[in-house]
Design an enzyme around this catalytic site. Structure first.
Site, mmCIF file in Angstrom:
data_model
loop_
_atom_site.group_PDB
_atom_site.id
_atom_site.type_symbol
_atom_site.label_atom_id
_atom_site.label_comp_id
_atom_site.label_asym_id
_atom_site.label_seq_id
_atom_site.Cartn_x
_atom_site.Cartn_y
_atom_site.Cartn_z
ATOM 1 N N TYR A 4 51.205 30.507 30.649
ATOM 2 C CA TYR A 4 50.438 30.919 31.827
ATOM 3 C C TYR A 4 50.675 29.841 32.883
ATOM 4 C CZ TYR A 4 46.281 32.837 34.193
ATOM 5 O OH TYR A 4 45.415 33.396 35.093
ATOM 6 N N ARG A 29 53.987 38.037 45.961
ATOM 7 C CA ARG A 29 53.275 36.757 46.171
ATOM 8 C C ARG A 29 52.981 36.186 44.790
ATOM 9 N NH1 ARG A 29 49.421 34.789 43.818
ATOM 10 N NH2 ARG A 29 47.516 35.714 44.578
ATOM 11 N N LYS A 50 49.965 37.138 31.886
ATOM 12 C CA LYS A 50 48.579 37.645 31.948
ATOM 13 C C LYS A 50 48.274 38.443 30.682
ATOM 14 C CE LYS A 50 47.267 36.331 36.157
ATOM 15 N NZ LYS A 50 46.019 35.689 36.577
ATOM 16 N N GLU A 66 48.369 42.531 40.158
ATOM 17 C CA GLU A 66 48.490 41.071 40.142
ATOM 18 C C GLU A 66 49.556 40.603 41.122
ATOM 19 O OE1 GLU A 66 46.440 39.263 37.836
ATOM 20 O OE2 GLU A 66 47.034 37.647 39.169
ATOM 21 N N ASP A 67 49.209 39.609 41.899
ATOM 22 C CA ASP A 67 50.161 38.916 42.770
ATOM 23 C C ASP A 67 50.908 39.845 43.731
ATOM 24 O OD1 ASP A 67 49.125 36.783 41.485
ATOM 25 O OD2 ASP A 67 51.014 35.919 40.806
ATOM 26 N N ASP A 79 43.189 41.544 40.301
ATOM 27 C CA ASP A 79 42.731 40.292 39.721
ATOM 28 C C ASP A 79 42.610 39.182 40.763
ATOM 29 O OD1 ASP A 79 42.156 38.376 37.728
ATOM 30 O OD2 ASP A 79 44.272 37.807 37.658
ATOM 31 N N ASP A 80 43.579 39.103 41.670
ATOM 32 C CA ASP A 80 43.558 38.011 42.653
ATOM 33 C C ASP A 80 42.382 38.137 43.602
ATOM 34 O OD1 ASP A 80 46.115 36.679 41.921
ATOM 35 O OD2 ASP A 80 46.843 38.695 42.336
ATOM 36 N N ASN A 114 47.695 27.691 42.904
ATOM 37 C CA ASN A 114 48.624 27.528 41.785
ATOM 38 C C ASN A 114 50.065 27.633 42.275
ATOM 39 O OD1 ASN A 114 46.568 27.507 39.763
ATOM 40 N ND2 ASN A 114 46.353 29.707 40.061
#
Ligand code: NAI
Ligand code: PYR
Ligand code: MG
Length: 609
Positions: A132, A185, A203, A274-275, A297-298, A451
């Site tokens: 991760y 992203r 994830k 995600e992302d 999630d973000d 991150n």
């Protein structure tokens, strides 16, 4: 039915259900394959651990060395090779060592999933930083070179019109959890195109380890709509589509087609976005959140985690939670994550004020993006940001004007909390951290949540060195605790959505939620916040240790199930319907969730005669 009668009926029903409330022992996992097909299937493979009866009956005799090695011995052997790798790579750069560790784990993942997930669960504190964040970022950046065999599914812009049939190419009959990205992203690393597939894989590893989702029922998905990363477009060995990203309706039609296909085959699967870059993160969330059981999630997972941390920061000052409305919070970064946090924190303020919309007198937020402080005077103010823009552009609010730089804002606002979700490494520099010493709070909070590690707004040691020893510090990627001298330790918290997304997904799945409501997300966040004791808070601990992530996730999952039932969104899971769920007490819901969490052990592959 009268109230009393209803309770009697419920109690009788509970007694009759007592059998299924006891912990289930998994039965055999019958395999339809034989010989090398089994050895090459990481789900069934036990390497040298196949007992004699299975070797006989599954055509494995002669295909393995004769000695049978137990699961415990295999486990020890792997850990030994991991320790040797650590020893042999001493003196190498951190990136080289991390990638070597990732390769070792990935080889096991490719070969023997049961052993892989057991070592992951038992050593989650050491291995999460590899599978991760932060190492997963490095893996995505080097995906072309690291690629050996595919994992998950790839849907590209060239597959338009084909997705409904492609989805049936996935070999598993059942899928519970899908994590999808378009690679636009990736962490704070920008557009990595098809290489972003590493994120859904990482994830979902956390889903298996923390939420006990069965690894046979997870699906990482890459939606390759092109990339705007010039370096990748120019790379002849780049593995994705070498075209600029689709935009507008052309883009949405691809996402729509995937969602339709996935829903047609697995109508009960939970989909985690995600992302995705901000504009598509919000657009897809709006578009699908009531239509499918999905969340971003973000935006939403991060928000719940940050809010739990913000509540912890209030408690650390010895204040009751209702004082949250009087905190001064600077948020640096007004992207999908920052705005997600702001929206949820604003809802919390409104709830604490008894449902009133918070007036500007109770606007605790100062928000900055790459152009500085955001005020209502901002040209082309994004409607998502507008509710958080400071109302005055004429200088009377703390003497701050549109576009004010972070240092000035920190000096003038003297915030209780400085929270970074900017993706810009080192932006909380020495001067800014020193300015936090004048915070109104006796325990100022610094959350450097971006991150991977190199994108963190500051390091843990910088924060304690410049902002003072009494701060509450949290970061998105892990840092070691800081030795403050005199036997004192500066505690480092990891403020990462990994504390919530597994429980949100698990609870949504096991409740069979039609969609994921704000109430379910709030319940998840409150559950996480309540996990920390007053004693821990005094030590600066606002998030639990990752070593207890499985237990936390079970509790978060149960809180999500209970809320889905309370809000009548739950439709049930497997043979547990809405009625059964609604009869469960809190404890029974917890038992139901725990019982449904997969745990890696070698199951018999044949029926004993
Ligand atoms: N810890 C966690 O659980 C999570 C961390 N993140 C991290 O948050 C970061 C941002 O993610 P997103 O919001 O999705 O990205 P985004 O690209 O949507 O937003 C970034 C925001 O930062 C602003 N920004 C850029 N440079 C800045 C500067 N010099 N000063 C102030 N603001 C600046 C941009 O204007 C934009 O508003 C990433 O590094 C990501 O890894 C994201 C989700 C969860
Ligand atoms: C943790 C996470 O989801 C991110 O950095 O994007
Ligand atoms: Mg993310």
């Amino acid at each position: 039915m009268g109230g009393r009668m209803w309770y009697l009926a419920r109690d009788a029903w509970r007694l009759s259900q007592a059998r299924w409330l006891s912990v289930a022992i998994p039965g055999p996992c019958i395999v339809n394959k034989r010989g090398t097909d089994i050895l090459h299937d990481p789900w069934f493979n036990k390497d040298t651990g196949f007992p004699l009866t299975e070797r006989d009956r599954l055509g494995l005799r002669g295909l393995l060395p004769p000695r049978i090695i137990s699961f415990e011995q295999q486990y020890e052997r792997f850990m030994e090779s991991y320790r040797s790798l650590e020893h042999n790579t001493q003196g190498e750069s951190a990136n080289v060592v991390s990638l070597a560790k990732w390769r070792l784990l990935n080889r096991l993942h490719d070969r023997n999933e049961t052993l892989y997930y057991r070592v992951l669960i038992d050593n989650i504190e050491d291995f999460a930083p590899i599978i991760y964040t932060p190492t997963v970022g490095l893996v995505c950046q080097n995906y072309g070179g690291l690629f050996r065999r595919p994992r998950g599914m790839y849907f590209s812009a060239k597959d338009k019109g084909e997705m409904m049939s492609m989805i049936y190419n996935w070999p598993a009959q059942e899928v519970d959890m899908i994590v999808i990205t378009d690679g636009s992203r990736i962490l704070g690393l920008g557009d990595l195109g098809v290489q972003g597939i590493g994120i859904p894989i990482g994830k979902l590893d956390m889903y298996v380890a923390a939420a006990g989702i069965n690894p046979r029922r997870v699906l990482p998905v890459m939606l390759d709509v092109g990339t705007n990363n010039k370096k990748l477009l120019d790379d002849s060995l780049y593995l994705g589509l070498r075209q600029p990203r689709l935009d507008g309706d052309a883009y949405l039609s691809i996402v729509d087609e995937f969602m339709k296909a996935a829903h047609a085959r697995w109508p009960k699967a939970v989909v985690q976005f995600e992302d995705f870059q901000m504009k598509w993160a919000f657009e897809t969330l709006d578009r699908y959140r009531k239509r499918y059981c999905m969340f971003n999630d973000d935006v939403q997972g991060t928000a719940g985690v940050a809010l739990a941390g913000l509540f912890g920061a209030v408690r650390a000052q010895g204040l009751p939670l209702k004082e949250f409305v009087n905190q001064k919070i600077i948020v640096v970064g007004a992207g999908s994550a920052g705005l997600g946090v702001l929206k949820m924190a604003k809802q919390a303020v409104s709830k604490l004020l008894g449902g009133e919309e918070n007036s500007s007198a109770n606007n605790p937020f100062w928000v900055l993006d790459k152009d500085g402080l955001i005020t209502k005077g901002r040209k082309n103010l994004d409607p998502n940001v507008a509710p958080f823009a400071r109302s005055c552009d004429s200088g009377e609010i703390e003497g701050l004007t549109e576009g004010a730089r972070l240092l000035e804002v920190v000096k003038k606002v003297k915030p209780h909390v400085l929270l970074g979700l900017s993706g810009v490494g080192g932006i909380f520099d020495e001067q800014i951290l020193k300015a936090m010493q004048n915070s109104t709070s006796p325990r100022p909070a610094i959350f450097a949540m971006s991150n991977p590690t190199m994108n963190a707004e500051c390091t843990a040691s910088e924060a304690f060195k410049y902002a003072g020893e009494n701060i509450i510090f949290a970061s998105g990627s892990p840092f070691d605790n800081v030795d403050l001298g005199n036997g004192k330790i500066g505690h480092v918290n990891q403020a990462n959505n990994m504390y919530l997304f597994p429980g949100i997904g698990l609870g949504s799945l096991l409740s069979g939620a039609r969609f994921i409501s704000d109430g379910m997300l709030q319940a998840a966040s409150e559950c996480l916040a309540s996990y920390i004791t007053d004693n821990e808070i005094q030590k600066g601990i606002v998030f639990p240790s990752i070593s207890s992530i499985r237990k936390i996730t079970a509790e978060v999952g149960a809180a999500v199930v209970l809320t889905a039932v309370e809000e009548s969104i739950a439709e049930g899971h497997g043979n547990i319907g809405f009625k059964e769920l609604s009869y469960m007490s809190k404890g029974e819901t917890m038992a139901y969730v725990s019982r449904n969490m997969w745990y890696p052990i070698y199951l018999p592959l044949i029926q004993e005669k």
